[in-house]
Scaffold this active site. Sequence first.
Site, mmCIF file in Angstrom:
data_model
loop_
_atom_site.group_PDB
_atom_site.id
_atom_site.type_symbol
_atom_site.label_atom_id
_atom_site.label_comp_id
_atom_site.label_asym_id
_atom_site.label_seq_id
_atom_site.Cartn_x
_atom_site.Cartn_y
_atom_site.Cartn_z
ATOM 1 N N ARG A 123 40.964 41.884 32.663
ATOM 2 C CA ARG A 123 41.822 41.285 33.683
ATOM 3 C C ARG A 123 41.983 42.192 34.906
ATOM 4 N NH1 ARG A 123 47.886 41.090 33.420
ATOM 5 N NH2 ARG A 123 48.554 39.605 35.018
ATOM 6 N N HIS A 127 41.045 41.067 38.697
ATOM 7 C CA HIS A 127 42.066 40.929 39.736
ATOM 8 C C HIS A 127 41.817 41.843 40.925
ATOM 9 C CE1 HIS A 127 45.428 38.588 37.536
ATOM 10 N NE2 HIS A 127 44.234 38.227 37.104
#
Length: 375
Positions: A123, A127
């Site tokens: 993640r 991001h």
Amino acid sequence: MAELVSHTLSLALPSHSSPTQMAAAFGGAATSSRLIPSATRATVFLSSSSSSSLSSLKCLRSSPLISHLFLNQKRAGVRVSNRGYSEVFAPKSFAFDPDQLKGAREDIKELLRTTFGHPILVRLGWHDAGTYNKNIEEWPQRGGANGSLKYDIELKHAANAGLVNALKLLQPIKDKYTGVTYADLFQLASATAVEEAGGPKIPMKYGRVDISGPEQCPEEGRLPAAGPPSPADHLREVFYRMGLSDKEIVALSGAHTLGRSRPDRSGWGKPETKYTKDGPGAPGGQSWTAKWLKFDNSYFKDIKEKRDEDLLVLPTDAVLFEDPSFKVYAEQYAEDQETFFKDYAEAHAKLSNLGAKFDPPEGIVIDDSSPKFQS
């Protein structure tokens, strides 16, 4: 992918000191850094100890040519002979040492074995890269993989809830390998997490340049949401802005085979299920798959079958089997893991490069033998 925006894995994390300022680590930098500011990463080579050479060194800062080098942010080298400086050259890169990247990769593997942090590291890389806007040409205004998530101002964006824990995990590795940029470290950790969880080998390249300060972070609102009113339109709006296709949207969604959603952080999912009540890591949350630390195609199978209420299906998951274009790929990946792995690896690598500025411009590929510059 929308879910990775707002959900994360809770871990017991060690405390760490504030991020240290990055230092150049290449060749004979110890000598040259005393002569030329590290911001220019210039290297001075002395061919003799003659008085002429010493005299040449004393006048470096006053020379029009050298003054230009001090002001120029490009990495340049100055060769000084007994007749004074004789040539200026541009080496491949002083941005990092490939051996440091390899060392960092091994430390990340060990970190994953002890913390089960695969989902949150995936993640983190997504991001940092996912703020890219293909309609903006200038770097770093265009966003993308530039290490901006190291700054509090961006970590506090709602979509990045919990990612401070990922930074805590990686900070000791960054402190150890100072020649590795944050932008590279985030993408290295993300790809390594996928591979160590049983996923495909990601064709990565490195050499990403970090932004220089928090004022260069992208504005909030560039990342996807978990439950938008029109999931298909929202996914396309966000990922088309990055230059990604329907196939890449669906392939990247398959990374939700890893990880859990925690309602206390995102407002989505159950507090715990039979798959998460005992961990590993901090217990609780709701996962998309039963084996949520194994990278495979079960995400697509489970959405299609809808047989287990303990598994999470969000609007942006369900739409993959509802939208006609998305459904073609989702059906294929549910039946054919090999095709999914191939398409995912390509999409992940593309995402990891979005918006990045590479030094050298072509990037560098590391393997178990020697670094290879990408053509």
